[in-house]
Structure formats: structure tokens, C-alpha cells
Design a protein around this motif. Structure first.
Motif, PDB file in Angstrom:
ATOM      1  N   VAL A  22     -10.138  -7.162   3.669  1.00 33.89           N
ATOM      2  CA  VAL A  22      -9.837  -8.588   3.621  1.00 33.89           C
ATOM      3  C   VAL A  22      -8.441  -8.724   4.196  1.00 33.89           C
ATOM      4  CG1 VAL A  22     -11.385  -9.334   1.808  1.00 33.89           C
ATOM      5  CG2 VAL A  22      -9.235  -8.293   1.199  1.00 33.89           C
ATOM      6  N   TRP A  53      -5.529  -9.161   3.381  1.00 30.06           N
ATOM      7  CA  TRP A  53      -4.313  -8.548   2.857  1.00 30.06           C
ATOM      8  C   TRP A  53      -4.530  -7.128   2.391  1.00 30.06           C
ATOM      9  CZ3 TRP A  53      -4.568  -7.238  -2.355  1.00 30.06           C
ATOM     10  CH2 TRP A  53      -5.712  -7.699  -3.011  1.00 30.06           C
ATOM     11  N   LEU A  54      -5.772  -6.680   2.419  1.00 31.41           N
ATOM     12  CA  LEU A  54      -6.061  -5.367   1.842  1.00 31.41           C
ATOM     13  C   LEU A  54      -6.958  -4.600   2.808  1.00 31.41           C
ATOM     14  CD1 LEU A  54      -5.871  -3.609  -0.766  1.00 31.41           C
ATOM     15  CD2 LEU A  54      -8.009  -4.646  -1.449  1.00 31.41           C
ATOM     16  N   VAL A  92      -8.614  -1.130   3.194  1.00 33.86           N
ATOM     17  CA  VAL A  92      -8.937   0.175   2.639  1.00 33.86           C
ATOM     18  C   VAL A  92      -9.971   0.817   3.552  1.00 33.86           C
ATOM     19  CG1 VAL A  92      -9.795   1.396   0.637  1.00 33.86           C
ATOM     20  CG2 VAL A  92      -8.550  -0.728   0.340  1.00 33.86           C
ATOM     21  N   VAL A 136      -0.405   2.951  -9.545  1.00 33.72           N
ATOM     22  CA  VAL A 136       0.565   1.855  -9.408  1.00 33.72           C
ATOM     23  C   VAL A 136       1.650   2.250  -8.411  1.00 33.72           C
ATOM     24  CG1 VAL A 136       2.223   0.410 -10.571  1.00 33.72           C
ATOM     25  CG2 VAL A 136       0.186   1.106 -11.756  1.00 33.72           C
ATOM     26  N   LEU A 165       0.377   2.034  -4.934  1.00 31.27           N
ATOM     27  CA  LEU A 165       0.175   0.649  -4.496  1.00 31.27           C
ATOM     28  C   LEU A 165       1.509  -0.031  -4.210  1.00 31.27           C
ATOM     29  CD1 LEU A 165      -2.688  -0.664  -6.773  1.00 31.27           C
ATOM     30  CD2 LEU A 165      -2.781  -0.042  -4.385  1.00 31.27           C
ATOM     31  N   VAL A 166       2.466   0.207  -5.094  1.00 30.63           N
ATOM     32  CA  VAL A 166       3.784  -0.402  -4.852  1.00 30.63           C
ATOM     33  C   VAL A 166       4.342   0.123  -3.534  1.00 30.63           C
ATOM     34  CG1 VAL A 166       6.150  -0.504  -5.685  1.00 30.63           C
ATOM     35  CG2 VAL A 166       4.280  -0.820  -7.270  1.00 30.63           C
ATOM     36  N   PHE A 200       2.472  -1.755  -0.740  1.00 28.17           N
ATOM     37  CA  PHE A 200       2.677  -3.184  -0.556  1.00 28.17           C
ATOM     38  C   PHE A 200       4.141  -3.542  -0.327  1.00 28.17           C
ATOM     39  CE2 PHE A 200      -1.510  -3.484  -2.711  1.00 28.17           C
ATOM     40  CZ  PHE A 200      -2.158  -4.087  -1.662  1.00 28.17           C
ATOM     41  N   TYR A 201       5.031  -2.788  -0.963  1.00 25.53           N
ATOM     42  CA  TYR A 201       6.439  -3.102  -0.758  1.00 25.53           C
ATOM     43  C   TYR A 201       6.912  -2.694   0.631  1.00 25.53           C
ATOM     44  CZ  TYR A 201       7.531  -4.795  -5.401  1.00 25.53           C
ATOM     45  OH  TYR A 201       7.593  -5.559  -6.530  1.00 25.53           O
ATOM     46  N   HIS A 244       4.994  -2.913   3.191  1.00 20.34           N
ATOM     47  CA  HIS A 244       4.140  -3.642   4.127  1.00 20.34           C
ATOM     48  C   HIS A 244       3.353  -2.686   5.009  1.00 20.34           C
ATOM     49  CE1 HIS A 244       5.986  -7.316   2.800  1.00 20.34           C
ATOM     50  NE2 HIS A 244       7.165  -6.743   2.975  1.00 20.34           N
ATOM     51  N   LEU A 266      -4.051   1.174   3.508  1.00 22.78           N
ATOM     52  CA  LEU A 266      -3.780   2.105   2.418  1.00 22.78           C
ATOM     53  C   LEU A 266      -4.003   3.552   2.861  1.00 22.78           C
ATOM     54  CD1 LEU A 266      -5.163   0.336  -0.766  1.00 22.78           C
ATOM     55  CD2 LEU A 266      -2.881   0.334   0.185  1.00 22.78           C
TER      56      LEU A 266
END
Lengths: 546, 487
Positions: free
Chosen positions: B71, B73-74, B76, B180, B183-184, B187-188, B190, B194
Motif C-alpha cells: 500500500v 506507505w507500506l 513489504v 518495534v 519498524l522504527v 519508518f524513521y 524513511h 521493509l
């Protein structure tokens, strides 16, 4: 304002028609001895038709036209009493599909209630009416319409909880739910009236936006903003009862525990979700419109002033805190339960906490993640209640310790229940995991203090593993046969669940419902792209038009 | 080129499913799957080293990538690939799967479920070693957890339920922390997807304090699996209660997941984070080394002894990783392989001792050599290998580790070096009590190893000697990895 095509109401008409037909056939006494099959079949078919209709709307009705249909919401003129009552949005359609799916699962599972001929019409008829209320709520563009639709669902479910009329616990639960429901409705409507006093309208698109006020009159004592906030506060509480957020959750445990398992399945999988949908519909607008005027602001009449308001942060903080408190309290209390259904009820409460993260973060990924979790919750939680009903029907007691050896004695039920619990715990390859993954990723992606919501959610997931794993342990690792409570003729075992007949003793419909739930948990757990993409698209739609 | 990794995953998956449903014949299916797995591993080795198809040593070979969840923003992907490090650990997975199946050949209690769960555990480990995407990695990471929970909880000893639950909770909390942190990181920074590659590429853009916090979270997440002191308490419980096959997989493979994860997802993605907190890792490693060895000395239960010595060995692995040098990583991977083989052997030994003599208590069983010469030989090989005797598999690994430590830390090397003496002491003492001396606690009718167990242990003994003499069979491959270029 575009006129709505009447065809979008076809699914609702089917539901209503089938419900009326069931009541009619019941009073005419046709096929009296095969009532369950007749009414159950009717209800199931009606729900399937409605679901197909909704899916067709989602898939085939050109999405472009859907984008203009929310015109009903968005382009409603900023007149004092403007706005239409209903609007078709792809977000609403997605929720309709979710509601109908949960109703379908429950009606399928309830096809095998051989001992409860008498209540068949009530059960299936009310199930349809409750579903009708939920689907109508999904179309609302007006606060009052939304609350009324929720009330249709509410009243039907009060009756559903006590429909067997034999089990005192069921009746007590129904009474409790009725009183709480009335309180919740009163609070919600009072909140709505406060908002009306500020905005002069109850159109959902206008609420939460800039406040128009007449400069000829002095502003009210506390100011328009405070009254609006108070109104929102009442709505948070009122709808919060439906969503079972802490501290408005206490009723849910007794009700889920006392109601027949199928009804609990419907309450957890379906009717609770209408509350969440209400939360989204009511609060996304003020959160997202916070501090900005929508582009379509018409010229302000002479003598009026516009107040740009900032409801966003306070509401987000409130929902964030509620999310964390709800999931933590739900999990901690679930840890201490000895009754299977009460454990599931508390776990359901904690899941509501996860879902609220979506509202607190209020970005389109987060809302999509929450919708995915709501979708997943149907199959995990409603499925779990259906299994509990089946196991109770086989004569196993209602305490967790009574489930010793269930996994080996009833391999199908045991394995299905294990899958559902693992999905609830958020173990990979299940849809429950994917939903949490998306939701928590979205919270992390939003950065800032939302990351802590994800951390709280993940810690809670880890905590919840404890009580789900304990059930697995009891089912598969504890010595001893499942405790079988002898069922005296005419009595009921394990709360108000009637004994079942049919395939493996659990009935074809129930077996099918459980099988479907497990299949979906795995299918979308491995490849969630279709549902996630469509939820994301629907949410994007909603947020774009805001 | 053959999509060998996906093919192997498919083989293992289908094999697992069939095994689950084949009841008393499950062992034959499991053996077939293990054989197929070994053949596929051979193909991987061939493709990896064949000059015509081999890729640059700093890249992942055999990578395959297909979109999975997309999607806006994601992103995978299903991305798999191997380098030399994963290849060696995959070899270990194949070997241990085969010997576990062989060792438990006569398992009578729910054989379908037993062999199915063993295969599923190995499937998860294989997946962890090939996954190059955060979500895929996490999925396989957790897939390992469930079968192990049931292996311990259903087939285990008297306190199995407590041990199973403790294992599950500990490792699950750790994996959640790891998720976590990853993921951080994604996303942090950018990161565009993944995938491992994009994470490794973009993570350096993060602020240094963030990198440090993230690395520490990852360290905790992977460390619990290691296990590091003070998060090691699940391990002795799990091992003592686990059935032998479960212990073999637990010590041989599951502990390696921690080490592999720390290298691939910790050190390669957040090297700056590591550089700032190296001393914490050193301290934890030294604590684990000393604690593991010291506590082993006090054990009377053979299995507990081996379990605590695992903590000691994995402490050395952690030390070698923390050095962040190419020699250190070489040592770490070699040592993981060696420990996988040797601890599997020793856990099989303690399992056999237990069901041959009815007890693993070193104070009540002793002098078993006349009764069970074969078992005694296996025990001796395992113990000698574990204490680092030259020409056996652990020696080159431990030697390299000490050398790398000397390179970076100088005289601090004395801590692991002197602990080796303690290790030698408790193993020699164990052999003295168990193998030699007056026979005691030998029940009438006790006999030597059954064929299946002798075969499984025999294979491990041969490998112990083979790789002890020719460590280059592994070293060559380990160096074909992106981190080989470190100073």
C-alpha cells in the motif's frame, strides 16, 4: 447534491424483507417443525444476497462515482440545517461488508440449534434487524441518523441476549445490557443536542469544523468551544459503552458470559463494531479538520463570525489514553479469568483498545489498520465464541480447566480454537497478526508520541499471549479427559447453549462457520493484500473528501 | 537459475503438512523430507560456489523478491537470499533436522505431531536464515516459537508446562521488542521498503542517539534468544524439561537465531549504534561467559550442565560479534556452527543416559563405560569437543575467537581464556564421574545405544572430527558475505 440511487439500498431491503417474512411465516405457523432450517436458511440467504450486493457496489460501481457520492457528506452546503441524512462512501460500504460478514458467520453457525425450535424466528429475525441497523449506520451522514441506526441494532441485541427465555443468566444479561444501552443512548443524544446547540446542525461533515456564531448575541457563558467539547465528551462516553472501552466496559463481560454463545459471537464480532464505526465517523472529522477551515467554506453571512476550532489534539489524547487503558485493563483482567467466555470477553475489550489506536493516530494508514483489525476480529472472536458454543454443546463445562484434553478429544474444534487464539494473540501467519502489524506500523510511521501507542500495544500483545497460551496448555498438555457435564433432558449445558446434533455432534452449519473462519484467518494472514488494499483505498477516500 | 530457496521452503512446508497427517508412518516422511532438504542444501552450496554462477562475494546470492503487501506507505516484499553466513547456518539446520529425526526414530507418542513439529521448527529456522525482509523475518522468527512450545509442553519432563510457558513468554516479549526496533528503523529513516537492503541503506541517516537506542533494543530482542545473562533463566528450565529432540533443536538451532539476527539485523543495519555501545556488549558477553562456566561447575544434572555451558559458549559468540571485525564474525559463525553440532551431541548423550540409566544425576549414575561403551565414546567426544580440544570442531572456532579478541581488546582476552580452564574442568570432572570409576546406579538390563541413537550421534561425531580437521570447508563460505570486508 447528488441524489442517491435507490439501488444502494437493495441490500437493506433484502434484510428487512427477509426479517418481515420470517416473522410472518412464524405467525402463520408454516412448516412449524422445520423452523430452524427454514428461518435460518432464509436469513442466511438474505445476508448472502446483501453481502453480494455490497461487494458489487464496492467492486463494480465505478469508484469514481463513489467519490462523488460522498458529496452527500462533503459538499453539503454550510447552511444551518443543511446536509443529507445518508451518504454512500466506500468506507461505509466496507463496513457494511464487515457487518454482513459477521452476521453471516453467526447465522451459519446457528443453523444447527435443534433444541431451540421456538426461538428460531426471534433469533433469526432479530439478527436480520440488528444487521439492518448496522448497515444503515454505515450510510449515515448525520449524527442523529447514526445514533438511531445504532439504537436499532441495540434494541435488537437486547432481545437477542435473552431470547431463549429459559436461562436466568441470559435474562439478567439482557436486562443489564438494556439498562446500559438506554444510558448510553441518552448520553449520546444529549451530546448530540449540545453539538447541535453550537453548530446548528447535526450533519457529520459540519460537526467539528469552524463554528459560526452570531455576533449580535453574546457568546454563551462557557463559550461555544467548551460546549462543543462537552458534547463530544458525552458522545465519547455514550458510544464508548457500545465499543466497551474502559471504564465503560463492565457490562460487556456479564453480557457476553450470560448470552448464548452465538449471540456473544454476534455482539463481539458485529454489534460492537458499529460502535467503533460510530467513533470513526463522529470523531475523524473534528480530529482531521482541527484548526483548518475546509476548502468549501461559503461566504459568511453578515453579522456572523467564524471560530476556527482545535479539537484535534485533545480528542487524540483522550483516545490514545483510552486505547492504552482499555487494552491494559482488558488484558490484565483476562489473565485472572477462570471462565472461558469471560476470558474471551475481556480479551474482546482489550482488542477494542488496539482498535482505538487507529482513531488516536488518525492517519489513513492507522485507520486502515484498525479497519483490518475489526475485520480480523470477526473471525477470531466471533469464531472463538462459536467454538465455545459447540464445545459447550458437546457437554464440556464452561471453566477453562474443564477444557482439559479438548484438543485431543475434539481435534477439529481444538485446532480451530487454537488457531483463533493464536490469531488473537497476534502470532504470524494469522490475520490477527497482520492487522496488528499494519496498525502498529502505522502508529510508528506517524512518529511522535504515537510510537508509544505502538509500544503499549505490542507489550499488551505479549502480555495477552500468556492467557491464550494457557488455554492451549490446558487443551493440549494437561492430563485427563475433558470434563463432561451430563446433560439432563430438556436442560441446557454451559450457560444457555443448547446441545447440538449433526456432524461430529456440532452440526453442519456450525462446522462450516468454524471452517470458514479458520480458512479466512490463514488466507488473509498469508496474503492480506486484497483486503488491506481495499480498506486502505476506502479510508483514503474518506480522508480525501474531508 | 533455480529458485532454490523458495523451492526448499516449499519442500519443507509440504513435507511438514504431510508429516502431520501421516500418523505412525510420519518418521519415513520426515526422513524423506530431511534427505530432500540436504540435497537442496547441496544445490545451494553448488550454486553458491560455482564460478560460472557465483555472484560477487559481498552480495546476497539466490535472492528472490516478490511484492507481498503493497500500500502507499507500506512496502513489504517476499525477499529471500543467502550469503556465506546464512549458508553455513542453513547447513547446520539441515544436519540437525536429519539427526533429530534419526535420534527420535522410535518416538511412539503421537509420532505424526512430533515429527511434524520438528520439521516445522527447522522450517522456521531455515526461513529466518533466508528472509531478507522485516516482516518475513519476523514471521519465521515466530514460526519457530509455536512448535517449540508444543515440543516442550507436550513431550517434556515433569515441569514441562511451566517451562513451555516461560520459554514462550520470554522469547515472545523479546521478539516484539525486536520488531518495534526494526519498524522504527524503517519508518524513521524513511526506508523505501521493509527489505534488508533498503533498511541497511537508509538507517545511517538516523540520528546517532536513535541508532544507539535502536541497536540496544535489537540487542535485547536477539539477546534473549542467545541467551545473555541476565535474560537466560528460561534456558535451563526449557532444556531440562524439553524432550531430547527438543533440546537438540533448542540448543543447536534456536540459540543460533539470536546470533544470526544480531549479525544480520543488528550489526549490519546499525553499525554506528554498535560502535557506541560495544562496551555494554563486552560486559554482557564476559558476564555470560563467566556465569555460564561457573554455574556449570555446580551442576549435578548432566542436562543442566550442558545447558549452562551453552550460555558460556554463546557468550563467546556474543563477544566475537561485538568485536565488529571480520575475524570476529568469522569466529562467531564458526563457533555457532561448532556449538550447534557439539551441543546437539551432548544433549543426545544426556537423553540417552537418562533413558538408559533412568537418571541424569551425576551423583547417582557413574562408571557407565563397561555397560555402554558406545555411549561413553560419544560422551567423551562431545565433552572433549566442547572444552576445545584441538582437531575437534570447537577448537578452530574458539581459537579464532580468542585471536580476534586479542586483536581488539588485548589482555581482556584473559577472561574468556581463563574461563576455558573452568570449562575444561567441569567437563573433565563430568567425564570422570559419569564414565569412569566404580559403576553405580546402573539398573539391571541396561544396554548400550539403540541403532537409531547411535547413528544420529555417530554422524555428529564424524562431523565434529571432520570440521575440526578441515575448518576451511566452512571458513571459505563464511567469508563470502557482505561483512567479510570489515577491518
Amino acid at each position: 447534491m447528488t441524489a442517491l440511487a435507490w439501488t444502494v439500498f437493495v441490500p437493506e431491503l433484502f434484510l428487512l424483507g427477509a426479517a418481515l417474512l420470517i416473522f410472518l411465516l412464524d405467525s402463520l405457523g408454516i412448516l412449524r417443525d422445520r423452523r430452524v432450517e427454514l428461518f435460518g436458511g432464509l436469513a442466511t440467504v438474505a445476508i448472502v444476497v446483501a453481502l453480494v450486493g455490497v461487494l458489487a457496489d464496492l467492486r463494480f460501481a465505478p469508484l469514481a462515482s463513489l467519490a462523488t457520492v460522498p458529496a452527500g457528506v462533503v459538499n453539503a452546503p454550510w447552511t444551518l440545517l443543511g446536509g443529507s441524512l445518508v451518504a454512500v462512501t466506500s468506507f461505509g460500504l466496507v463496513f457494511q461488508a464487515i457487518f454482513l460478514t459477521s452476521a453471516l458467520l453467526v447465522s451459519l453457525a446457528s443453523l444447527s440449534h435443534p433444541s431451540d425450535q421456538k426461538g428460531a424466528a426471534i433469533f433469526f429475525g432479530l439478527l436480520l434487524i440488528a444487521t439492518l441497523g448496522m448497515t444503515l449506520a454505515a450510510f449515515s451522514a448525520d449524527l442523529i441518523f447514526l445514533l438511531l441506526s445504532i439504537e436499532i441494532t441495540g434494541i435488537s441485541t437486547y432481545l437477542l441476549v435473552g431470547y431463549t427465555r429459559r436461562d436466568p443468566r441470559g435474562l439478567e444479561a439482557a436486562m443489564k445490557m438494556y439498562i446500559i444501552g438506554a444510558l448510553s443512548a441518552a448520553l449520546s443524544f444529549f451530546g448530540a443536542s449540545l453539538l447541535f446547540s453550537v453548530y446548528g446542525t447535526t450533519s457529520l461533515a459540519t460537526l467539528g469544523g469552524p463554528i459560526l456564531y452570531n455576533t449580535h448575541f453574546p457568546p454563551p457563558l462557557l463559550g461555544a468551544t467548551s460546549i462543543a467539547l462537552l458534547g463530544y465528551g458525552f458522545l465519547v462516553v455514550g458510544i464508548g459503552f457500545k465499543v466497551t472501552v474502559v471504564p465503560f466496559h463492565a457490562w460487556a463481560v456479564d453480557v457476553y458470559d450470560g448470552a448464548p454463545s452465538d449471540v456473544s459471537a454476534f455482539l463481539a464480532g458485529g454489534s460492537k463494531k458499529v460502535g467503533l464505526f460510530g467513533y470513526f465517523l463522529v470523531f475523524l472529522v473534528p480530529i482531521l479538520l482541527s484548526g483548518r477551515a475546509p476548502p468549501g467554506l461559503p461566504p459568511i453571512p453578515v453579522g456572523f463570525h467564524v471560530l476556527i476550532v482545535h479539537f484535534g489534539l485533545p480528542l487524540q489524547v483522550v483516545f490514545g489514553v483510552m486505547a492504552v487503558v482499555t487494552m491494559t485493563v482488558g488484558n490484565v483482567l483476562a489473565l485472572q479469568q477462570t471462565e472461558m467466555k469471560r476470558m474471551l470477553a475481556y480479551s474482546s475489550i482489550s482488542q477494542a483498545g488496539y482498535m482505538l489506536i487507529g482513531l488516536a493516530v488518525a492517519t489513513s494508514p492507522a485507520v486502515a489498520g484498525a479497519v483490518l483489525l475489526i475485520f480480523a476480529h470477526i473471525f477470531m472472536k466471533a469464531g472463538a465464541f462459536i467454538v465455545v458454543g459447540a464445545v459447550a454443546g458437546l457437554g464440556v463445562g464452561s471453566r477453562i480447566t474443564d477444557w482439559k484434553g479438548v484438543g485431543l478429544r475434539f481435534p477439529f474444534l481444538g485446532a480451530s480454537f487454537a488457531v483463533m487464539l493464536l490469531s488473537l494473540a497476534g502470532i504470524p501467519l494469522t490475520v490477527g497478526f497482520v492487522a496488528k502489524f499494519v496498525l502498529f506500523s502505522a502508529a510508528v510511521q506517524a512518529q511522535g508520541w504515537f510510537v508509544w501507542l505502538a509500544v503499549a500495544g505490542l507489550l499488551n500483545s505479549a502480555l495477552s499471549v500468556f492467557y491464550y497460551a494457557r488455554v492451549l496448555r490446558v487443551m493440549y498438555m494437561e492430563k485427563g479427559e475433558a470434563v463432561v457435564v451430563p446433560i439432563p433432558a430438556g436442560a441446557v449445558a454451559g450457560g444457555s447453549d443448547p446441545p447440538l446434533l449433526g456432524v461430529g455432534g456440532i452440526g453442519y452449519g456450525r462446522a462450516a462457520a468454524i471452517g470458514v473462519a479458520v480458512a479466512i484467518i490463514f488466507a488473509f494472514g498469508v496474503y492480506p493484500q486484497p483486503v488491506l488494499a481495499s480498506f486502505q483505498m476506502a479510508v483514503n477516500h474518506l480522508l480525501q473528501v474531508l | 537459475m533455480l529458485p532454490i530457496l523458495s523451492l526448499t521452503l516449499a519442500t519443507l512446508f509440504v513435507g511438514t503438512v504431510i508429516t502431520f497427517f501421516s500418523g505412525p508412518r510420519a518418521r519415513y516422511v520426515a526422513a524423506g523430507v530431511s534427505a530432500a532438504f540436504l540435497v537442496e542444501i547441496a544445490v545451494m552450496f553448488l550454486q553458491f560456489s560455482w564460478p560460472a554462477v557465483a555472484v560477487a562475494p559481498t552480495h546476497f546470492a539466490e535472492s528472490e523478491s516478490y511484492p507481498w503487501i503493497q500500500v502507499a506507505w507500506l512496502h513489504v516484499n517476499y525477499t529471500v537470499g543467502i550469503d556465506g553466513i546464512s549458508l553455513v547456518l542453513i547447513l547446520l539446520t539441515g544436519i540437525l533436522q536429519a539427526v533429530t529425526v534419526a535420534y527420535s526414530w522410535t518416538e511412539r507418542r503421537e509420532p505424526g505431531a512430533w515429527f511434524g513439529l520438528v520439521l516445522l521448527t527447522c522450517l522456521g529456522c531455515f526461513g529466518v536464515f533466508v528472509a531478507l525482509d522485516v516482516l518475513l523475518f519476523f514471521v519465521f522468527w515466530e514460526v519457530v516459537l509455536i512448535p517449540m512450545f508444543f515440543l516442550i509442553g507436550f513431550w517434556g519432563g515433569p515441569r514441562r508446562r511451566y517451562a513451555a510457558l516461560k520459554f514462550f513468554i520470554y522469547t515472545h516479549v523479546a521478539s516484539v521488542t525486536m520488531l518495534v526496533a526494526l519498524l522504527v528503523t524503517a519508518f524513521y529513516s524513511h526506508s523505501p521498503s521493509l527489505d534488508f537492503a533498503s533498511l541497511a541503506g537508509s538507517a545511517s541517516a538516523l540520528a546517532v542517539p536513535t541508532q544507539i537506542v535502536l541497536f540496544l533494543s535489537l540487542f535485547f530482542g536477539f539477546g534473549v534468544k542467545f541467551p545473555i545473562v541476565p535474560f537466560h533463566t528460561w534456558l535451563p528450565d526449557a532444556h531440562v524439561e524439553a524432550p531430547t529432540g527438543g533440546s537438540v533443536l533448542l540448543a543447536g538451532l534456536l540459540l543460533k537465531l539470536g546470533g544470526y539476527g544480531l549479525i544480520r539485523w543488528g550489526l549490519e543495519i546499525l553499525p554506528t549504534g554498535l560502535a557506541h555501545v560495544q562496551w555494554i556488549l563486552y560486559a554482557v558477553a564476559f558476564a555470560s561467559i563467566v556465569w555460564g562456566a561457573g554455574v556449570s561447575l555446580a551442576q549435578r544434572d548432566l542436562k543442566r550442565l550442558v545447558a549452562f555451558s551453552s550460555i558460556n559458549h554463546m557468550g563467546i559468540v556474543l563477544l566475537a560479534i561485538a568485536l565488529y571485525s571480520s575475524l570476529g564474525l568469522l569466529a562467531a559463525v564458526l563457533l555457532m556452527f561448532a556449538h550447534g553440532i557439539v551441543s546437539a551431541l551432548l544433549f543426545m548423550v544426556s537423553g540417552s543416559v537418562h533413558h538408559t540409566f533412568g537418571s541424569r544425576d551425576l551423583a547417582s549414575v557413574g562408571g557407565i563405560t563397561p555397560t555402554a561403551p558406545a555411549l561413553s565414546t560419544m560422551t567423551m567426544t562431545g565433552a572433549l569437543a566442547s572444552l576445545g580440544l584441538p582437531a575437534l570442531i570447537s577448537f578452530p572456532a574458539e581459537f579464532t575467537a580468542l585471536l580476534a579478541t586479542w586483536d581488539k581488546l588485548g589482555y581482556w582476552v584473559l577472561i574468556p581464556l581463563l574461563t576455558l580452564v573452568v570449562t575444561a574442568a567441569f567437563y573433565i570432572w563430568m567425564m570422570q564421574r559419569l564414565l569412569f570409576g566404580q559403576p553405580k546406579g546402573i539398573p539391571a538390563g541396561a544396554h548400550d545405544l539403540p541403532y537409531a541413537e547411535a547413528f544420529a550421534m555417530g554422524v555428529l561425531v564424524v562431523l565434529t572430527v571432520l570440521y575440526g580437521i578441515l575448518p576451511n570447508l566452512l571458513v571459505h563460505f563464511i567469508q563470502l558475505s557482505p561483512v567479510a570486508g570489515l577491518p
